[in-house]
Design a protein around this motif. Structure first.
Motif, PDB file in Angstrom:
ATOM      1  N   LEU A 161       0.825  -1.206   0.000  1.00 50.74           N
ATOM      2  CA  LEU A 161       0.000   0.000   0.000  1.00 50.74           C
ATOM      3  C   LEU A 161       0.860   1.258   0.000  1.00 50.74           C
ATOM      4  CD1 LEU A 161      -2.730  -1.009   2.603  1.00 50.74           C
ATOM      5  CD2 LEU A 161      -3.027  -0.791   0.152  1.00 50.74           C
ATOM      6  N   ARG A 162       1.900   1.255   0.826  1.00 50.22           N
ATOM      7  CA  ARG A 162       2.767   2.428   0.923  1.00 50.22           C
ATOM      8  C   ARG A 162       3.599   2.614  -0.344  1.00 50.22           C
ATOM      9  NH1 ARG A 162       4.771   4.468   6.124  1.00 50.22           N
ATOM     10  NH2 ARG A 162       3.142   4.127   7.659  1.00 50.22           N
ATOM     11  N   ALA A 163       4.116   1.521  -0.875  1.00 52.08           N
ATOM     12  CA  ALA A 163       4.960   1.608  -2.075  1.00 52.08           C
ATOM     13  C   ALA A 163       4.187   2.194  -3.252  1.00 52.08           C
ATOM     14  CB  ALA A 163       5.509   0.234  -2.432  1.00 52.08           C
ATOM     15  N   ALA A 164       2.911   1.815  -3.357  1.00 53.68           N
ATOM     16  CA  ALA A 164       2.073   2.297  -4.470  1.00 53.68           C
ATOM     17  C   ALA A 164       1.240   3.517  -4.087  1.00 53.68           C
ATOM     18  CB  ALA A 164       1.149   1.178  -4.942  1.00 53.68           C
ATOM     19  N   LYS A 165       1.436   4.021  -2.837  1.00 50.93           N
ATOM     20  CA  LYS A 165       0.669   5.168  -2.335  1.00 50.93           C
ATOM     21  C   LYS A 165      -0.831   4.895  -2.264  1.00 50.93           C
ATOM     22  CE  LYS A 165       4.106   7.986  -1.671  1.00 50.93           C
ATOM     23  NZ  LYS A 165       4.484   8.384  -0.305  1.00 50.93           N
ATOM     24  N   LEU A 166      -1.222   3.628  -2.235  1.00 58.44           N
ATOM     25  CA  LEU A 166      -2.639   3.277  -2.158  1.00 58.44           C
ATOM     26  C   LEU A 166      -3.221   3.565  -0.779  1.00 58.44           C
ATOM     27  CD1 LEU A 166      -2.567  -0.110  -4.120  1.00 58.44           C
ATOM     28  CD2 LEU A 166      -3.463   2.086  -4.929  1.00 58.44           C
ATOM     29  N   ASP A 167      -2.352   3.655   0.234  1.00 61.85           N
ATOM     30  CA  ASP A 167      -2.841   3.958   1.584  1.00 61.85           C
ATOM     31  C   ASP A 167      -3.448   5.362   1.663  1.00 61.85           C
ATOM     32  OD1 ASP A 167      -0.182   4.920   1.186  1.00 61.85           O
ATOM     33  OD2 ASP A 167       0.050   5.220   3.344  1.00 61.85           O
ATOM     34  N   GLU A 168      -3.120   6.218   0.687  1.00 61.59           N
ATOM     35  CA  GLU A 168      -3.613   7.596   0.695  1.00 61.59           C
ATOM     36  C   GLU A 168      -5.018   7.740   0.093  1.00 61.59           C
ATOM     37  OE1 GLU A 168      -1.658   9.801   2.091  1.00 61.59           O
ATOM     38  OE2 GLU A 168       0.396   9.082   1.883  1.00 61.59           O
ATOM     39  N   LEU A 169      -5.524   6.704  -0.576  1.00 59.47           N
ATOM     40  CA  LEU A 169      -6.804   6.825  -1.300  1.00 59.47           C
ATOM     41  C   LEU A 169      -7.986   7.285  -0.439  1.00 59.47           C
ATOM     42  CD1 LEU A 169      -6.691   3.810  -3.794  1.00 59.47           C
ATOM     43  CD2 LEU A 169      -6.390   6.247  -4.284  1.00 59.47           C
ATOM     44  N   PRO A 170      -8.097   6.854   0.836  1.00 58.76           N
ATOM     45  CA  PRO A 170      -9.228   7.344   1.643  1.00 58.76           C
ATOM     46  C   PRO A 170      -9.247   8.859   1.828  1.00 58.76           C
ATOM     47  CG  PRO A 170      -8.336   5.352   2.616  1.00 58.76           C
ATOM     48  CD  PRO A 170      -7.381   5.769   1.526  1.00 58.76           C
ATOM     49  N   GLN A 171      -8.136   9.519   1.531  1.00 59.10           N
ATOM     50  CA  GLN A 171      -8.107  10.969   1.670  1.00 59.10           C
ATOM     51  C   GLN A 171      -8.975  11.662   0.618  1.00 59.10           C
ATOM     52  OE1 GLN A 171      -3.925  12.293   2.181  1.00 59.10           O
ATOM     53  NE2 GLN A 171      -3.667  10.288   3.125  1.00 59.10           N
ATOM     54  N   LEU A 172      -9.416  10.912  -0.388  1.00 62.28           N
ATOM     55  CA  LEU A 172     -10.385  11.484  -1.328  1.00 62.28           C
ATOM     56  C   LEU A 172     -11.659  11.877  -0.571  1.00 62.28           C
ATOM     57  CD1 LEU A 172      -9.954   9.076  -4.374  1.00 62.28           C
ATOM     58  CD2 LEU A 172      -9.276  11.488  -4.255  1.00 62.28           C
ATOM     59  N   TRP A 173     -11.985  11.113   0.475  1.00 60.84           N
ATOM     60  CA  TRP A 173     -13.128  11.464   1.323  1.00 60.84           C
ATOM     61  C   TRP A 173     -12.852  12.753   2.087  1.00 60.84           C
ATOM     62  CZ3 TRP A 173     -17.957  11.582   2.265  1.00 60.84           C
ATOM     63  CH2 TRP A 173     -18.447  11.886   3.540  1.00 60.84           C
ATOM     64  N   ASP A 174     -11.599  12.912   2.554  1.00 61.73           N
ATOM     65  CA  ASP A 174     -11.222  14.138   3.262  1.00 61.73           C
ATOM     66  C   ASP A 174     -11.316  15.351   2.339  1.00 61.73           C
ATOM     67  OD1 ASP A 174     -10.672  12.832   5.715  1.00 61.73           O
ATOM     68  OD2 ASP A 174      -8.692  12.248   4.991  1.00 61.73           O
ATOM     69  N   VAL A 175     -11.029  15.134   1.055  1.00 63.22           N
ATOM     70  CA  VAL A 175     -11.162  16.204   0.069  1.00 63.22           C
ATOM     71  C   VAL A 175     -12.638  16.540  -0.134  1.00 63.22           C
ATOM     72  CG1 VAL A 175     -10.837  16.840  -2.359  1.00 63.22           C
ATOM     73  CG2 VAL A 175      -9.015  15.631  -1.133  1.00 63.22           C
ATOM     74  N   LEU A 176     -13.453  15.514  -0.278  1.00 64.42           N
ATOM     75  CA  LEU A 176     -14.875  15.706  -0.523  1.00 64.42           C
ATOM     76  C   LEU A 176     -15.550  16.451   0.624  1.00 64.42           C
ATOM     77  CD1 LEU A 176     -16.610  14.898  -2.953  1.00 64.42           C
ATOM     78  CD2 LEU A 176     -17.345  12.879  -1.674  1.00 64.42           C
ATOM     79  N   ARG A 177     -15.149  16.152   1.856  1.00 61.65           N
ATOM     80  CA  ARG A 177     -15.777  16.810   3.017  1.00 61.65           C
ATOM     81  C   ARG A 177     -15.185  18.183   3.324  1.00 61.65           C
ATOM     82  NH1 ARG A 177     -13.391  15.634   8.296  1.00 61.65           N
ATOM     83  NH2 ARG A 177     -11.380  14.587   8.021  1.00 61.65           N
TER      84      ARG A 177
END
Length: 196
Positions: A85-101
């Protein structure tokens, strides 16, 4: 206003398109190690207002009690799924919710924990915290191998506070002064190229 509308449109579309991947990653994290799928941590946002950032959990549940807030090299607290997850930066994907809110933007200075924001000068606080923090920014691209750099340091936390953080703040300040929608699009494309 254009930046916010761009953020909402891209984050909303991204969450819809990536929903199957998000579900698959959540199931993998749950299968790989005990604990919640998401990791929440307090960060400092726009105008110094604290908020909780969301990431896919990539470390053991007891990680905060076992080491520093920064990740250094092959940190033993990182789970098997977490490494990918970290190598591919996939761990950051939930931050799309932080952007939306509205707590974050797609592009903006990466939000720091209060401990490191306390090291900002008054001028840095005023400039860097005048915009929403982002998922990516010039410093994220420049320091993509940050944990490897810290692993080579005699005192990783001191290296971060005295060398890396000031460099990140310089890049963040330059971004804030020159930010535009076109700059954001270029940074998003550069980030996607790095990941792919």
């Amino acid at each position: 206003m254009a930046k916010r509308l761009f953020d909402i449109a891209c984050a909303g579309l991204g969450l819809l398109i990536l929903l199957p991947l998000l579900i698959a990653l959540a199931l993998w994290i749950k299968w790989d190690s005990p604990g919640p799928v998401l990791f929440r941590q307090q960060r400092v946002g726009r105008f110094g207002k604290p908020f909780y950032i969301h990431k896919f959990r990539s470390m053991r549940v007891d990680a905060p009690a076992l080491g520093p807030q920064i990740t250094v090299g092959e940190d033993p607290r990182i789970t098997r799924s977490g490494r990918v997850l970290r190598a591919a930066k996939l761990d950051e994907l939930p931050q799309l919710w932080d952007v939306l809110r509205g707590a974050m933007s797609l592009v903006g200075p990466r939000p720091e924990v209060p401990r490191y924001v306390a090291l900002y000068t008054p001028e840095q606080r005023e400039l860097v915290l005048s915009v929403r923090p982002g998922i990516t920014d010039p410093a994220s691209l420049h320091f993509r191998n940050e944990s490897e750099v810290l692993a080579r340091a005699a005192d990783p936390e001191r290296e971060y506070a005295e060398v890396i953080l000031p460099a990140k703040l310089k890049l963040a300040g330059e971004y804030v002064r020159q930010a535009s929608l076109w700059t954001d699009i270029r940074l998003i494309l550069a980030t996607l190229r790095r990941i792919l």
